[in-house]
Enzyme design. Structure first.
Site, PDB file in Angstrom:
ATOM      1  N   HIS A 118       0.819  -1.068  -0.054  1.00 18.52           N
ATOM      2  CA  HIS A 118      -0.065   0.142  -0.086  1.00 18.52           C
ATOM      3  C   HIS A 118       1.003   1.164   0.052  1.00 18.52           C
ATOM      4  O   HIS A 118       0.684   2.297  -0.833  1.00 18.52           O
ATOM      5  CB  HIS A 118      -0.728  -0.083   1.139  1.00 18.52           C
ATOM      6  CG  HIS A 118      -1.738   1.282   1.505  1.00 18.52           C
ATOM      7  ND1 HIS A 118      -3.112   1.318   0.862  1.00 18.52           N
ATOM      8  CD2 HIS A 118      -1.278   2.260   2.040  1.00 18.52           C
ATOM      9  CE1 HIS A 118      -3.397   2.410   1.169  1.00 18.52           C
ATOM     10  NE2 HIS A 118      -2.655   3.297   1.830  1.00 18.52           N
ATOM     11  N   GLU A 119       1.792   1.377   0.904  1.00 17.44           N
ATOM     12  CA  GLU A 119       2.736   2.534   0.938  1.00 17.44           C
ATOM     13  C   GLU A 119       3.643   2.506  -0.416  1.00 17.44           C
ATOM     14  O   GLU A 119       3.987   3.656  -0.693  1.00 17.44           O
ATOM     15  CB  GLU A 119       3.670   2.558   2.272  1.00 17.44           C
ATOM     16  CG  GLU A 119       3.064   2.462   3.566  1.00 17.44           C
ATOM     17  CD  GLU A 119       2.039   3.747   3.503  1.00 17.44           C
ATOM     18  OE1 GLU A 119       2.244   4.644   2.992  1.00 17.44           O
ATOM     19  OE2 GLU A 119       0.865   3.643   4.354  1.00 17.44           O
ATOM     20  N   HIS A 123       1.914   4.369  -3.095  1.00 18.11           N
ATOM     21  CA  HIS A 123       2.125   5.929  -2.779  1.00 18.11           C
ATOM     22  C   HIS A 123       3.455   6.313  -3.005  1.00 18.11           C
ATOM     23  O   HIS A 123       3.511   7.443  -4.050  1.00 18.11           O
ATOM     24  CB  HIS A 123       1.976   6.148  -1.244  1.00 18.11           C
ATOM     25  CG  HIS A 123       0.777   6.087  -0.682  1.00 18.11           C
ATOM     26  ND1 HIS A 123      -0.335   6.778  -1.250  1.00 18.11           N
ATOM     27  CD2 HIS A 123       0.034   5.458   0.412  1.00 18.11           C
ATOM     28  CE1 HIS A 123      -1.493   6.609  -0.542  1.00 18.11           C
ATOM     29  NE2 HIS A 123      -1.105   5.880   0.619  1.00 18.11           N
TER      30      HIS A 123
END
Length: 918
Positions: free
Chosen positions: A157-158, A161
């Protein structure tokens, strides 16, 4: 005639994470290589941190391969072990890797009980982030898996980003919204995809005991704190940027599954485009192909690295051109400050000078005390002559380090030059193989154009100083050269102020409680000694006789404050007694007062964006530890040799160049780009106790309140709450400076002409049956000046308004005169041709036009909703059971919340529907 210049430096030169960072990660076919993870020196030694980090990334590699449809995985990772941890023969020596260039940082927040993973992100959609942050507790505490999800999934998820510039598809601020995906308006949780199943509840807590009940409402008002509890099993396999913690989620939302209506950051920043569409447009995607295998082709490999003692060689140009503008004198005074006050005790330093040949002025030696510092200062150059051979200096610098340390791995060269050298490329390969980082300082307008290639090859800093009347600008530049180990207890701080040309002047030097150790003041002059004295916050005075003057530098007086300097405002009083005006400079340097309390810091950065018009954006990150500081006044000064100085105030308002409001990143467009060359940036951040405060990260990972499985709700412990006093920056006034630079190649084109910037904060509300739109005014040139007029459009279809703005229904705004950039605009739309009708939604967007008819991009889309829940569905109290309330009641509960969301956050608008023609 020179004016009296008074530059007081009190700049926080330590750059905890220097943002011109340039990740070392590269894509080798489908595998990411050289991912760097760095553990902060403040983290207590614990081998489980290393082990759990490795397991997290191994799991992330498999999950990344699955979620990117067999395209990407993590091939090789380097983990930097702190120098403060015990030595191990299995650890390799650092080369050009460093803490401040790491992709992943493991460190504690300044605030306790905050373990939210996050990615620091300055720019907008598709732009890479600065770093991913995890706390040691996140890696060690297995209970946190319940509130953040499996660690490998959190990492992916990170990573999305950080690497691809996509954003969250949930929203803590706007957890519910009214949807038109079906024929009738309905209420859904903010998510991707649409239709996520679950239940809204309120958690009533008294001490450690919590009970669940239904969310209360009345008169269309929903109590604050109503949360959505998702079902642990969802029908759809997406999305990683939302429900990553559910086992069924194995995809990113794509064009077919994307929820373009949801009021989340992905839609706002990426213009309602799905995360997978953004990823598909990345260089990674274009340069890779699908792997025909069910698992990554290879397992992730890890190398553990540990830093050694810091070794720095100053490689300084003493060619004839250094006599111009007293560059050699400025160099000596700036390098003196670096050796006496900037470089840390325990480091090794040496000095090499070069013109057509190179000379060793001081062999590499350890700085163990003040006497060792003074010994090095005695070896700084005082004369200049001859031509320029940069490679001769570089080779001599590397040899100087190798002679003492037996290797050049992990060492640093500070290479300063003001001249050109046609043979500079001859030592590029040598530098690349050396494993040393080269920080380059370009002095004046004629420094070799290829100089920054050394920094690019080795991950060093690219710095630039313009010629000035005093050494202050070069001193500021030297102050940016920090060890890159993340050790906040060994950094130096400065600040700059201005002084008028004559008479007495009181200059205030604020010392806040996070600094004060090894505090040092000095003043320099170029003609004759002025009269001066220093007064501390308690009234104690230090006169001229308390200062010392070095025999080798008769134009500088110094004073060191013993112990920890008093917190408060120090007054430096100076009078120019010479018959002519002269240049006078003042410098103040202080180190952090506590090893466990990080000082407030400022980091400056300039970036030229890869999009239409290639605008240059100026950024300043203001933080304490890893927490943003809000409410600071931030001013940027941009200089270029031969060009007028430009001053800009930077804002953290979520408008113009600023991507996200209240994230501690202050931003502004630089529209005065004149020509190719080097631009120097200096950012000054100031704060007052009454206006500044700390904040939590805006884009942190979602803290999962709980989930529902087979009709039963399982709640996690409530997220820790923080009182205002816990996030208040309890400081005296602070002031910080940071410097950076940017090399721009305009391709010989004339100065660019910019359109108004995109409006990114269009909001709406209803007041007395009137629609009120509000936004921050753009400028005529991006976010500078003012626009000529606005074009406002409305539509009942969001994507039609985004894709076909010109075809949408026009709103008459001819009487609206744009304000100066940065001011708040407001526009009322009369409901003469509209009626309020339950269940209707309408969308608004805006474009700004300048006086040359250049038009901005279409703004963010403001959504207007009018939705009244049925009276019959008022819920009774609910304490939680296996069955849960029925779907009808859920919709009514959430619907009651939606009007409050509209009113409070202004991200949706209660809308009027256009009356149909009769």
């Amino acid at each position: 005639v020179m004016g009296v210049f008074r530059s007081l430096i009190f700049l926080l030169s330590f750059q905890l994470l220097h943002v011109a960072k340039g990740s070392m990660v590269w894509l080798n076919k489908n595998g990411y290589e050289d991912l760097v993870v760095a553990i902060s020196p403040q983290v207590p030694e614990n081998d489980n941190i290393i082990l759990n980090t490795m397991n997290m990334i191994k799991n992330a590699s498999n999950y990344l391969f699955q979620t990117t449809k067999h395209r990407f995985f993590f091939k090789s990772v380097k983990i930097i072990i702190p120098e403060t941890w015990k030595k191990n023969t299995s650890y390799s020596r650092l080369k050009t890797e460093s803490y401040d260039k790491a992709d992943v940082i493991i460190a504690d927040h300044y605030m306790k009980h905050v373990d939210d993973p996050y990615t620091l992100h300055y720019g907008g959609c598709k732009e890479k982030g600065q770093y991913i942050h995890f706390t040691p507790n996140f890696l060690l505490n297995y209970n946190l898996t319940n509130v953040y999800g499996e660690k490998g999934r959190v990492f992916v998820h990170e990573w999305a980003h950080y690497r691809w510039g996509v954003f969250n598809e949930y929203s803590s601020n706007v957890p519910f919204y009214v949807s038109r995906n079906s024929k009738e308006a309905s209420v859904e949780a903010t998510s991707c995809p649409a239709g996520v199943t679950g239940i809204p509840v309120f958690q009533d807590c008294n001490g450690d005991k919590c009970e669940l009940r239904r969310c209360r409402y009345g008169d269309q008002l929903c109590e604050k704190g109503c949360i959505f509890i998702p079902d642990i099993q969802q029908k759809m396999p997406c999305s990683v940027m939302d429900l990553r913690y559910t086992s069924s989620v194995v995809e990113f939302c794509d064009k077919n599954t994307h929820n373009s209506e949801a009021p989340n950051m992905q839609n706002k920043i990426c213009n309602h485009k799905s995360t997978w569409e953004v990823i598909m447009e990345s260089d990674d995607f274009r340069n890779s192909a699908v792997v025909n295998a069910s698992a990554p082709p290879s397992e992730t490999t890890f190398r553990l690295l540990q830093a050694q003692d810091r070794a720095v060689a100053l490689v300084l140009d003493v060619s004839g051109s250094m006599l111009m503008h007293d560059r050699i004198g400025h160099l000596r005074r700036a390098a003196e400050v670096f050796l006496l006050h900037i470089i840390e005790i325990g480091s090794w330093a040496g000095i090499v000078t070069f013109n057509s040949d190179a000379s060793e002025e001081a062999p590499l030696q350890q700085i163990t005390n003040d006497a060792a510092r003074q010994k090095l200062v005695q070896c700084l150059p005082i004369t200049a002559s001859g031509k320029t051979s940069i490679c001769a200096g570089v080779r001599k610098g590397l040899k100087l380090i190798e002679d003492k340390m037996n290797a050049t791995y992990g060492s640093e060269i500070v290479l300063l030059t003001d001249g050109e050298d046609s043979g500079i490329a001859a030592c590029f390969d040598l530098v690349k193989q050396s494993g040393a980082r080269v920080h380059t300082i370009s002095l004046g307008p004629s420094a070799a154009k290829e100089l920054e290639e050394f920094s690019k090859l080795t991950g060093g800093l690219k710095l630039y100083a313009v010629d000035g009347a005093t050494h202050i600008k070069l001193t500021e530049t030297f102050s940016a050269i920090t060890p890159g180990k993340g050790d906040i207890s060994k950094q130096s701080i400065h600040k700059e102020l201005a002084v008028p040309p004559s008479g007495w002047m009181n200059t205030t030097v604020p010392v806040d409680k996070t600094v004060g150790n090894d505090t040092f003041f000095s003043t320099s002059w170029n003609l004759s000694q002025p009269i001066f004295f220093l007064r501390d916050p308690k009234g104690k005075e230090y006169g001229s006789s308390d200062f010392t003057i070095d025999n080798l530098n008769l134009n500088t007086a110094r004073l060191s404050i013993s112990g920890t300097a008093e917190v408060g405002d120090w007054q430096f009083c100076i009078k120019n007694v010479h018959t002519a005006t002269q240049a006078i400079s003042v410098t103040a340097i202080s180190r952090p007062a506590y090893s466990d309390v990080p000082p407030v810091s400022t980091v400056a950065h300039m970036n030229r964006e890869n999009r239409a018009f290639n605008p240059v954006v100026v950024y300043a990150e203001v933080s304490q530890g890893f927490l943003p500081v809000l409410g600071a006044t931030v001013v940027a000064t941009i200089e270029k040799d031969g060009a007028a100085t430009v001053t800009l105030e930077l804002f953290d308002n979520g408008a113009g160049a600023d991507t996200m409001k209240n994230d501690g990143i202050y931003s502004r467009y630089f529209t005065s780009l004149q020509s190719s060359g080097r631009y120097r940036l200096k950012v000054k951040a100031r704060g007052r106790k009454t206006t500044t405060r700390l904040s939590l990260r805006q884009n942190r990972a979602l803290y999962i309140p709980g989930y529902r499985e087979n009709g039963k709700i399982y709640m996690n412990a409530p997220r820790p709450k923080f009182a205002d006093k816990e996030i208040q920056v309890e400081l005296a006034s602070f002031s910080r400076i940071s410097t950076s630079s940017l090399v721009v190649n305009t391709g010989g084109d004339s100065a660019p002409i910019y359109p108004p910037c995109k409006v990114t904060d269009l909001h709406a509300c209803i007041e007395n049956n009137t629609i009120v739109l509000s936004w921050t005014a753009p400028g005529g040139d991006l976010d500078n000046g003012k626009a000529d007029h606005y074009i406002i459009k409305s539509s009942e279809n969001l994507l039609d308004l985004r894709n076909h703005f010109d075809r949408a229904t026009s709103v008459n705004s001819s009487n609206l005169i744009p304000k100066e950039a940065g001011r708040e605009e407001s526009f009322k739309i009369k409901p003469e041709n509209f009626i309020i009708e339950n269940g209707t939604i309408i969308y608004f967007a805006i474009r700004a036009v300048d006086d040359t008819n250049l038009i901005s991009e279409v703004s963010n889309i403001a959504r207007a909703t009018w939705f009244i829940p049925p009276k019959a569905s008022v819920p009774s109290d609910y304490h939680g059971n296996n069955d849960g309330p029925n779907t009808t009641v859920i919709v009514a509960i959430v619907a009651a919340c939606i009007v409050v969301v509209c009113t409070i956050v202004s991200s949706t608008l209660c809308v009027l529907k256009k009356k149909k023609e009769r």
